[in-house]
Design a protein around this motif. Structure first.
Motif, mmCIF file in Angstrom:
data_model
loop_
_atom_site.group_PDB
_atom_site.id
_atom_site.type_symbol
_atom_site.label_atom_id
_atom_site.label_comp_id
_atom_site.label_asym_id
_atom_site.label_seq_id
_atom_site.Cartn_x
_atom_site.Cartn_y
_atom_site.Cartn_z
ATOM 1 N N PRO A 293 3.949 2.009 15.804
ATOM 2 C CA PRO A 293 3.925 0.603 16.225
ATOM 3 C C PRO A 293 3.134 -0.309 15.300
ATOM 4 O O PRO A 293 3.400 -1.508 15.242
ATOM 5 N N MET A 294 2.146 0.221 14.575
ATOM 6 C CA MET A 294 1.327 -0.654 13.726
ATOM 7 C C MET A 294 2.051 -1.049 12.437
ATOM 8 O O MET A 294 1.608 -1.969 11.737
ATOM 9 N N LEU A 295 3.142 -0.372 12.110
ATOM 10 C CA LEU A 295 3.845 -0.647 10.864
ATOM 11 C C LEU A 295 4.635 -1.953 10.958
ATOM 12 O O LEU A 295 5.041 -2.378 12.028
ATOM 13 N N SER A 296 4.845 -2.562 9.813
ATOM 14 C CA SER A 296 5.639 -3.795 9.743
ATOM 15 C C SER A 296 6.771 -3.596 8.759
ATOM 16 O O SER A 296 6.595 -2.996 7.703
ATOM 17 N N LYS A 297 7.947 -4.103 9.108
ATOM 18 C CA LYS A 297 9.068 -3.992 8.167
ATOM 19 C C LYS A 297 9.029 -5.095 7.122
ATOM 20 O O LYS A 297 9.706 -5.000 6.094
ATOM 21 N N TYR A 298 8.238 -6.149 7.381
ATOM 22 C CA TYR A 298 8.043 -7.198 6.384
ATOM 23 C C TYR A 298 6.773 -6.909 5.599
ATOM 24 O O TYR A 298 5.771 -6.446 6.158
ATOM 25 N N ASP A 299 6.842 -7.170 4.280
ATOM 26 C CA ASP A 299 5.759 -6.785 3.365
ATOM 27 C C ASP A 299 5.350 -5.335 3.645
ATOM 28 O O ASP A 299 4.184 -5.031 3.914
ATOM 29 N N PRO A 300 6.319 -4.400 3.593
ATOM 30 C CA PRO A 300 6.048 -3.026 4.026
ATOM 31 C C PRO A 300 5.011 -2.308 3.175
ATOM 32 O O PRO A 300 4.447 -1.305 3.607
ATOM 33 N N TYR A 301 4.729 -2.823 1.978
ATOM 34 C CA TYR A 301 3.757 -2.146 1.111
ATOM 35 C C TYR A 301 2.346 -2.210 1.677
ATOM 36 O O TYR A 301 1.496 -1.386 1.344
ATOM 37 N N VAL A 302 2.101 -3.184 2.564
ATOM 38 C CA VAL A 302 0.813 -3.218 3.269
ATOM 39 C C VAL A 302 0.658 -1.976 4.142
ATOM 40 O O VAL A 302 -0.453 -1.538 4.429
ATOM 41 N N ASN A 303 1.794 -1.394 4.550
ATOM 42 C CA ASN A 303 1.734 -0.179 5.366
ATOM 43 C C ASN A 303 1.046 0.974 4.631
ATOM 44 O O ASN A 303 0.541 1.902 5.272
ATOM 45 N N MET A 304 1.055 0.938 3.297
ATOM 46 C CA MET A 304 0.324 1.961 2.556
ATOM 47 C C MET A 304 -1.160 1.901 2.884
ATOM 48 O O MET A 304 -1.825 2.934 3.041
ATOM 49 N N LEU A 305 -1.684 0.691 2.995
ATOM 50 C CA LEU A 305 -3.100 0.523 3.320
ATOM 51 C C LEU A 305 -3.369 0.932 4.762
ATOM 52 O O LEU A 305 -4.361 1.617 5.053
ATOM 53 N N ARG A 306 -2.477 0.518 5.660
ATOM 54 C CA ARG A 306 -2.653 0.903 7.063
ATOM 55 C C ARG A 306 -2.639 2.432 7.203
ATOM 56 O O ARG A 306 -3.470 3.016 7.909
ATOM 57 N N GLY A 307 -1.686 3.058 6.539
ATOM 58 C CA GLY A 307 -1.578 4.509 6.629
ATOM 59 C C GLY A 307 -2.771 5.222 6.035
ATOM 60 O O GLY A 307 -3.217 6.255 6.555
ATOM 61 N N THR A 308 -3.315 4.682 4.947
ATOM 62 C CA THR A 308 -4.475 5.311 4.312
ATOM 63 C C THR A 308 -5.697 5.244 5.218
ATOM 64 O O THR A 308 -6.420 6.233 5.387
ATOM 65 N N VAL A 309 -5.942 4.076 5.810
ATOM 66 C CA VAL A 309 -7.086 3.944 6.730
ATOM 67 C C VAL A 309 -6.906 4.871 7.930
ATOM 68 O O VAL A 309 -7.854 5.539 8.364
ATOM 69 N N ALA A 310 -5.690 4.908 8.472
ATOM 70 C CA ALA A 310 -5.440 5.759 9.640
ATOM 71 C C ALA A 310 -5.618 7.233 9.304
ATOM 72 O O ALA A 310 -6.197 7.997 10.080
ATOM 73 N N ALA A 311 -5.113 7.655 8.141
ATOM 74 C CA ALA A 311 -5.259 9.054 7.743
ATOM 75 C C ALA A 311 -6.718 9.409 7.496
ATOM 76 O O ALA A 311 -7.174 10.506 7.849
ATOM 77 N N PHE A 312 -7.459 8.495 6.892
ATOM 78 C CA PHE A 312 -8.897 8.717 6.699
ATOM 79 C C PHE A 312 -9.587 8.912 8.035
ATOM 80 O O PHE A 312 -10.384 9.847 8.222
ATOM 81 N N ALA A 313 -9.270 8.041 8.995
ATOM 82 C CA ALA A 313 -9.886 8.139 10.317
ATOM 83 C C ALA A 313 -9.507 9.438 11.004
ATOM 84 O O ALA A 313 -10.335 10.076 11.669
ATOM 85 N N ALA A 314 -8.255 9.857 10.841
ATOM 86 C CA ALA A 314 -7.817 11.116 11.449
ATOM 87 C C ALA A 314 -8.567 12.300 10.857
ATOM 88 O O ALA A 314 -8.996 13.209 11.580
ATOM 89 N N GLY A 315 -8.731 12.293 9.527
ATOM 90 C CA GLY A 315 -9.463 13.375 8.890
ATOM 91 C C GLY A 315 -10.918 13.403 9.295
ATOM 92 O O GLY A 315 -11.478 14.467 9.614
ATOM 93 N N VAL A 316 -11.551 12.237 9.314
ATOM 94 C CA VAL A 316 -12.957 12.154 9.722
ATOM 95 C C VAL A 316 -13.108 12.531 11.188
ATOM 96 O O VAL A 316 -14.094 13.163 11.590
ATOM 97 N N GLY A 317 -12.115 12.171 12.003
ATOM 98 C CA GLY A 317 -12.165 12.497 13.423
ATOM 99 C C GLY A 317 -11.948 13.970 13.720
ATOM 100 O O GLY A 317 -12.118 14.399 14.861
ATOM 101 N N GLY A 318 -11.551 14.754 12.716
ATOM 102 C CA GLY A 318 -11.445 16.194 12.889
ATOM 103 C C GLY A 318 -10.073 16.717 13.208
ATOM 104 O O GLY A 318 -9.941 17.847 13.682
ATOM 105 N N ALA A 319 -9.011 15.931 12.953
ATOM 106 C CA ALA A 319 -7.658 16.405 13.245
ATOM 107 C C ALA A 319 -7.351 17.667 12.440
ATOM 108 O O ALA A 319 -7.736 17.791 11.277
#
Length: 576
Positions: A293-319
């Protein structure tokens, strides 16, 4: 922690809470967020952000709060899991093998009754690469096809049974049949030394649930599965080992970290109350996937930043396993470039940033520990509510109603741009060319956070707004830029008058657009705003907007905090 002999600061670097409040208050008074009469302690109210669960996130973590008693069990790097969802078995197989060659360590296979599992997984070393199935409409058929593949399966493979999640997604399913299916496949999974169940909390997240609701749903579903399995012969420990949990990771970094930590606390508490403690209680296995749901189809390259922050948080959170959805997922089925970038995000975090080198890097941070405790409490309350509602059967309507209330609250924040969506509600680019992708049915499961703005962008306004800029570029640029970006967020272009010295310059630049918007300083509005509006109306304008506070000579206004969706809808109606 306050009695620790380890001193991290020199005496001259130690400061009291009162000193911090005084320094912070001084900054807020300069920005006029506090007045001179406000006490310094008011900074807490001004800087505390409230989540959709009503949890206050303070600007500074303070000692004295609770600390999570359950730490991640993961040692070293997390499992890099890619989503394989192409209905063409040969293309899906090609994508899977490319991902595995590129460093992916497990596969998440989205399938249905038509999926050729054998072809899709051809040449995949099933004893080395775990495979987690996701076939809500054909669970048994896909599971049987997977189990029939020759050779041993990796113990972290999972048949992906989740009948409650399927029903929450409104996919037709009979409860009695689902229970029987779960019990049968769980026994077969046990015979193959793999797991059977995935509690997919993204089923709630994709509907718009808050973090607390997502946690509560996952624990309620997990408890239901424990009951179903133990009622038919499995021991509690064996039943618990059959379950993996899937959570959404968003670009809200600290809430995501705390959510994963809280999930482990809640599940450990469930097992403890059920009689499993210590080494007898298997740790919660977590699969985190970046939020769709957080992804956007407009300016989709911003999704790279969203995904990186989310993946960092997932790793730090212990997934234990992390899936980064490709940046172009909202545009349809991702291409090879999107998939490569997605898997490389994990490699950057693990191999270059060494995020996985510490098991629980957020552990002991006062702010994260407090947020973990608060989210655990919110999740437990939601779990208890669901337990009460499910006593007479699995009625999901009350839960969906609570999610709907959260969605309304979030939508209001997004509409007013209190939750800005970069590239969509903020800094849009009307001239961009979107990547062309084949439609992906998985997108139909979710309503993206920016769906309302995307709907406006999907059908651009037929005419531009005339931007009546008052004064020199230096005088009008701030408000002109603000209102241009606001209009672009609604698919509305602007024709800019440029530097002007008076009404004559505006009318000379005007080209019969029905809607005009004045943009200038307050002094310019006071001096000649009314005259400009009158002259433009006489020249043919039928609707006058002012960038700033409302005035009696304009029909509408746009300032910070405006309901952007409401404003854009009204403007587009005038342009139609």
């Amino acid at each position: 922690m306050t009695d620790s002999p380890l001193t991290l600061a020199q005496p001259e670097d130690a400061h009291t809470r009162a000193e911090w409040e005084a320094a912070t208050a001084a900054v807020l008074r300069k920005s006029r967020r506090l007045v001179d009469d406000d006490p310094d302690g008011a900074v807490w109210d001004k800087l505390t952000r409230t989540t959709l669960d009503g949890i206050g996130i303070t600007p500074l973590g303070l000692p004295g709060g609770a600390a999570a008693a359950v730490r991640p069990s993961r040692e070293g790097a997390w499992d890099i899991r890619s989503l394989v969802a192409d209905p063409d078995a040969k293309l899906a197989n090609e994508a899977a093998l490319v991902d595995l060659d590129g460093g992916v360590t497990s596969l998440w296979l989205a399938a249905d009754a038509d999926t050729d599992v054998a072809t899709t997984l051809k040449d995949v070393l099933l004893d080395l690469a775990p495979v987690v199935l996701d076939a809500p409409s054909a669970t048994t058929a896909v599971a049987e096809a997977f189990l029939a593949l020759p050779g041993a399966k990796h113990p972290d493979s999972n048949l992906g049974i989740d009948p409650l999640g399927v029903m929450l997604r409104d996919i037709p399913l009979a409860v009695d049949e689902a229970v029987a299916e779960l019990q049968t496949l769980a026994r077969k999974a046990d015979q193959h030394d793999i797991r059977a169940i995935v509690v997919d909390a993204t089923a709630a997240h994709d509907l718009g649930a808050s973090d607390g609701q997502e946690l509560g749903w996952s624990i309620a579903a997990g408890v239901a599965y424990l009951r179903w399995l133990t009622d038919h012969g499995l021991s509690l420990a064996d039943a618990a080992r059959q379950i993996e949990f899937r959570y959404a990771a968003t670009d809200e970094q600290f809430p995501t970290i705390a959510k994963l930590r809280a999930a482990r606390v809640l599940w450990a508490r469930v097992l403890e109350l059920s009689g499993l403690t210590g080494d007898d209680a298997p740790p919660q296995r977590q699969h985190a996937v970046t939020s769709r749901p957080m992804l956007s189809k407009y300016d989709p390259y911003v999704n790279m930043l969203r995904g990186t922050v989310a993946a960092f948080a997932a790793g730090v959170g212990g997934a234990d396993a992390v899936t980064v959805l490709p940046f172009d997922s909202a545009n349809g089925r991702p291409d090879g470039f999107g998939r490569r970038i997605a898997r490389n995000v994990n490699h950057l975090l693990i191999d270059e940033s060494h995020v996985a080198a510490v098991a629980d890097p957020a552990g002991g941070a006062y702010a994260v520990e407090q947020l973990t405790a608060d989210l655990a409490a919110a999740g437990w309350a939601e779990f208890q509510q669901l337990e009460t509602e499910w006593e007479g059967g699995h009625d999901f309507d009350p839960f969906r109603a609570r999610i709907a209330a959260v969605v309304e609250k979030r939508e209001n924040d997004i509409a007013r741009r209190k939750r800005p969506l970069t590239g969509l509600s903020e800094f849009p680019n009307l001239a961009e060319t979107l990547p062309e992708r084949v439609a992906d049915p998985l997108n139909d499961r979710v309503r993206r956070y920016g769906a309302s703005f995307e709907a406006l962008r999907d059908e651009p306004a037929a005419q531009p707004v005339f931007l009546a800029t008052l004064g020199t570029i230096a005088q009008h640029t701030a408000r002109a830029t603000f209102v241009s970006n606001l209009l672009a967020a609604g698919g509305i272009a602007v024709d800019v008058a440029g530097p002007t010295a008076g009404v004559a310059d505006l009318t000379a630049a005007y080209d019969a657009q029905p809607v005009v918007c004045l943009a200038g300083t307050d002094a310019a509005y006071e001096e000649w705003g009314a005259a400009a509006a009158a002259a433009l109306r006489e020249a043919g304008a039928t609707y006058v907007i002012i960038a700033g506070k409302p005035v009696d000579y304009a029909d509408d206004s746009a300032a910070m905090g405006v309901d952007a969706l409401g404003f854009l809808t009204r403007t587009r109606e005038r342009l139609a």
